[in-house]
Design a protein around this motif. Structure first.
Motif, PDB file in Angstrom:
ATOM      1  N   TYR A 150      -5.104  18.568  36.193  1.00  0.00           N
ATOM      2  CA  TYR A 150      -3.954  19.428  35.898  1.00  0.00           C
ATOM      3  C   TYR A 150      -3.976  19.901  34.447  1.00  0.00           C
ATOM      4  O   TYR A 150      -2.968  20.359  33.939  1.00  0.00           O
ATOM      5  CB  TYR A 150      -2.674  18.658  36.195  1.00  0.00           C
ATOM      6  N   LEU A 151      -5.133  19.803  33.821  1.00  0.00           N
ATOM      7  CA  LEU A 151      -5.315  20.248  32.437  1.00  0.00           C
ATOM      8  C   LEU A 151      -6.779  20.599  32.232  1.00  0.00           C
ATOM      9  O   LEU A 151      -7.659  19.792  32.552  1.00  0.00           O
ATOM     10  CB  LEU A 151      -4.890  19.142  31.464  1.00  0.00           C
ATOM     11  N   ASP A 152      -7.034  21.780  31.733  1.00  0.00           N
ATOM     12  CA  ASP A 152      -8.404  22.202  31.446  1.00  0.00           C
ATOM     13  C   ASP A 152      -9.019  21.236  30.431  1.00  0.00           C
ATOM     14  O   ASP A 152      -8.491  21.085  29.321  1.00  0.00           O
ATOM     15  CB  ASP A 152      -8.376  23.623  30.886  1.00  0.00           C
ATOM     16  N   PRO A 153     -10.122  20.553  30.769  1.00  0.00           N
ATOM     17  CA  PRO A 153     -10.723  19.596  29.831  1.00  0.00           C
ATOM     18  C   PRO A 153     -11.099  20.228  28.493  1.00  0.00           C
ATOM     19  O   PRO A 153     -11.043  19.559  27.456  1.00  0.00           O
ATOM     20  CB  PRO A 153     -11.973  19.105  30.581  1.00  0.00           C
ATOM     21  N   GLU A 154     -11.479  21.495  28.499  1.00  0.00           N
ATOM     22  CA  GLU A 154     -11.841  22.152  27.246  1.00  0.00           C
ATOM     23  C   GLU A 154     -10.613  22.362  26.368  1.00  0.00           C
ATOM     24  O   GLU A 154     -10.688  22.272  25.139  1.00  0.00           O
ATOM     25  CB  GLU A 154     -12.547  23.474  27.538  1.00  0.00           C
ATOM     26  N   VAL A 155      -9.493  22.648  26.986  1.00  0.00           N
ATOM     27  CA  VAL A 155      -8.250  22.774  26.227  1.00  0.00           C
ATOM     28  C   VAL A 155      -7.898  21.429  25.593  1.00  0.00           C
ATOM     29  O   VAL A 155      -7.519  21.355  24.426  1.00  0.00           O
ATOM     30  CB  VAL A 155      -7.112  23.275  27.142  1.00  0.00           C
ATOM     31  N   ALA A 156      -8.035  20.353  26.386  1.00  0.00           N
ATOM     32  CA  ALA A 156      -7.760  19.016  25.853  1.00  0.00           C
ATOM     33  C   ALA A 156      -8.684  18.690  24.687  1.00  0.00           C
ATOM     34  O   ALA A 156      -8.258  18.130  23.670  1.00  0.00           O
ATOM     35  CB  ALA A 156      -7.915  17.982  26.967  1.00  0.00           C
ATOM     36  N   ALA A 157      -9.966  19.051  24.833  1.00  0.00           N
ATOM     37  CA  ALA A 157     -10.944  18.755  23.784  1.00  0.00           C
ATOM     38  C   ALA A 157     -10.627  19.502  22.490  1.00  0.00           C
ATOM     39  O   ALA A 157     -10.807  18.971  21.390  1.00  0.00           O
ATOM     40  CB  ALA A 157     -12.347  19.112  24.266  1.00  0.00           C
ATOM     41  N   VAL A 158     -10.151  20.732  22.616  1.00  0.00           N
ATOM     42  CA  VAL A 158      -9.785  21.497  21.422  1.00  0.00           C
ATOM     43  C   VAL A 158      -8.643  20.814  20.690  1.00  0.00           C
ATOM     44  O   VAL A 158      -8.659  20.689  19.459  1.00  0.00           O
ATOM     45  CB  VAL A 158      -9.409  22.941  21.812  1.00  0.00           C
ATOM     46  N   PHE A 159      -7.647  20.360  21.421  1.00  0.00           N
ATOM     47  CA  PHE A 159      -6.523  19.680  20.768  1.00  0.00           C
ATOM     48  C   PHE A 159      -6.991  18.404  20.073  1.00  0.00           C
ATOM     49  O   PHE A 159      -6.604  18.131  18.935  1.00  0.00           O
ATOM     50  CB  PHE A 159      -5.437  19.351  21.794  1.00  0.00           C
ATOM     51  N   GLU A 160      -7.831  17.622  20.752  1.00  0.00           N
ATOM     52  CA  GLU A 160      -8.330  16.381  20.148  1.00  0.00           C
ATOM     53  C   GLU A 160      -9.097  16.681  18.862  1.00  0.00           C
ATOM     54  O   GLU A 160      -8.937  15.981  17.854  1.00  0.00           O
ATOM     55  CB  GLU A 160      -9.232  15.640  21.135  1.00  0.00           C
ATOM     56  N   SER A 161      -9.927  17.710  18.917  1.00  0.00           N
ATOM     57  CA  SER A 161     -10.721  18.062  17.738  1.00  0.00           C
ATOM     58  C   SER A 161      -9.840  18.519  16.588  1.00  0.00           C
ATOM     59  O   SER A 161     -10.054  18.134  15.436  1.00  0.00           O
ATOM     60  CB  SER A 161     -11.718  19.171  18.114  1.00  0.00           C
ATOM     61  N   GLN A 162      -8.834  19.319  16.918  1.00  0.00           N
ATOM     62  CA  GLN A 162      -7.975  19.852  15.873  1.00  0.00           C
ATOM     63  C   GLN A 162      -7.093  18.775  15.253  1.00  0.00           C
ATOM     64  O   GLN A 162      -6.920  18.739  14.036  1.00  0.00           O
ATOM     65  CB  GLN A 162      -7.116  20.979  16.444  1.00  0.00           C
ATOM     66  N   CYS A 163      -6.517  17.912  16.087  1.00  0.00           N
ATOM     67  CA  CYS A 163      -5.550  16.955  15.547  1.00  0.00           C
ATOM     68  C   CYS A 163      -6.202  15.642  15.129  1.00  0.00           C
ATOM     69  O   CYS A 163      -5.540  14.792  14.532  1.00  0.00           O
ATOM     70  CB  CYS A 163      -4.436  16.675  16.564  1.00  0.00           C
TER      71      CYS A 163
END
Length: 358
Positions: free
Chosen positions: A46-59
């Motif tokens: 229910y969440l694009d893994p690439e979107v999740a990865a971008v957030f992890e990388s940014q924060c």
């Protein structure tokens, strides 16, 4: 050598990092460290893994996704922990009032989530407590997916699932949730899916018991390549519309129908937990997900309608024109939201569910 797809993914991730860097940094600042963990209780896939990865990388944090299989299972987890152990919880609109009353939800402060301005007020106010304690994530419908290549006569309604043809015998999957399961027989009887009438509920119980010999599984079909709907072990299943489209990518012979008797319309909400260990990070993640570019990307990954109006303007025309994702007005007029029921009626639903499934 990287494939063209991998290259496109890399460009997407880089583009999103540039798009959200300025948005997240003032919220997270130098306090963001790799040790920080954001725990998110949600549906699988229910969440694009690439979107999740971008957030992890940014924060500079770790997003820990914990999955539940049904709304009932999520509610049990919350009762067992008294609302502790999670920063964010994906919540259906029906349960917002209950969670808020129990003191589990923190108020969503608009200044912490500036991207709220992009959301359609219709979905922000669809349920009690939604405007103050929740942010709409996606909306959709509950209907039937079936294998057109294995079912000789098209399925058009709940009646076809409740009184199935020979092709469906032993190959039906129903949902393992009391309210969802009762939707099918109630609507097939011409009743509301929120019925409180004792006689109507008992009639629905009898319909389910008569259907039971034809049912292979009271569980939600998997969305993986080995899904029973793909292998043919299941030929018809209760399913949410976007999940049917996910499976359709593997087999175009899968069709989705919003039953002629009317279906269910739902809204899923992001909620911030009162006992969150990282409330600022959780609020930043909610805001991140509502950045228009990101919300549009996420919608295309899960195949559901976004409540983010700015994101809608970024979506392809064919996505917006897909009647499975965006049903026409006539179909939506026949659909109902779940509403809160009196405790005695809720017990009746649970008792019927137990007598059929267990």
């Amino acid at each position: 050598m990287n494939s063209p797809c991998a290259a496109r993914r890399g460009r997407f991730a880089q583009g999103l990092l540039l798009a959200v860097c300025g948005l997240l940094w003032p919220v997270l600042g130098a306090a963001a460290t790799p040790e920080r963990e954001l725990v998110f209780l949600t549906w699988a896939d229910y969440l694009d893994p690439e979107v999740a990865a971008v957030f992890e990388s940014q924060c500079g944090c770790r997003l820990k996704l914990v999955y539940f299989e049904t709304d009932d299972a999520r509610d049990k987890l919350m009762v067992d922990s008294d609302g502790a152990g999670y920063d964010l919880v994906m919540l259906n609109g029906l349960m917002l009032h209950t969670y808020q009353r129990r003191g589990w939800l923190a108020r969503i402060e608009p200044q912490r989530v500036p991207n709220l301005v992009h959301l359609d007020p219709k979905w922000r106010n669809a349920f009690d407590a939604a405007a103050d304690y929740a942010v709409p994530y996606f909306w959709g419908t509950l209907g039937i997916a079936y294998r057109k290549d294995l079912v000789p006569t098209p399925i058009t309604g709940w009646h076809d699932l409740m009184q199935p043809s020979a092709a469906l015998h032993g190959k039906i999957a129903m949902i393992d949730s009391a309210r969802d399961l009762l939707t099918a027989p109630l609507k097939s009887l011409g009743a509301s899916l929120n019925s409180t009438d004792p006689q109507t509920l008992q009639a629905a119980k009898q319909v389910l018991l008569q259907q039971k010999p034809h049912v292979r599984s009271y569980s939600y079909v998997a969305l993986t390549k080995d899904s029973a709907l793909l292998t043919g072990e299941i030929v018809a299943a209760m399913i949410f519309n976007g999940d049917a489209l996910t499976l359709q990518q593997h087999n175009p012979g899968i069709a989705f129908v919003l039953p002629r008797e009317g279906g269910q319309i739902w809204v899923d909400y992001l909620t911030l937990m009162q006992r969150s260990a990282n409330p600022d990070l959780a609020a930043a993640f909610i805001d991140f997900l509502n950045t228009p570019q990101i919300a549009a990307r996420n919608a295309q990954f899960v195949h559901y309608a976004t409540p983010n109006l700015a994101a809608e303007r970024l979506l392809p025309a064919e996505f917006l024109a897909d009647p499975v994702i965006y049903p026409d007005a006539e179909s939506l007029a026949r659909a109902e939201y779940y509403i809160r029921l009196p405790p005695r009626v809720e017990r009746t639903y649970s008792e019927i569910f137990s007598s059929v499934v267990e």
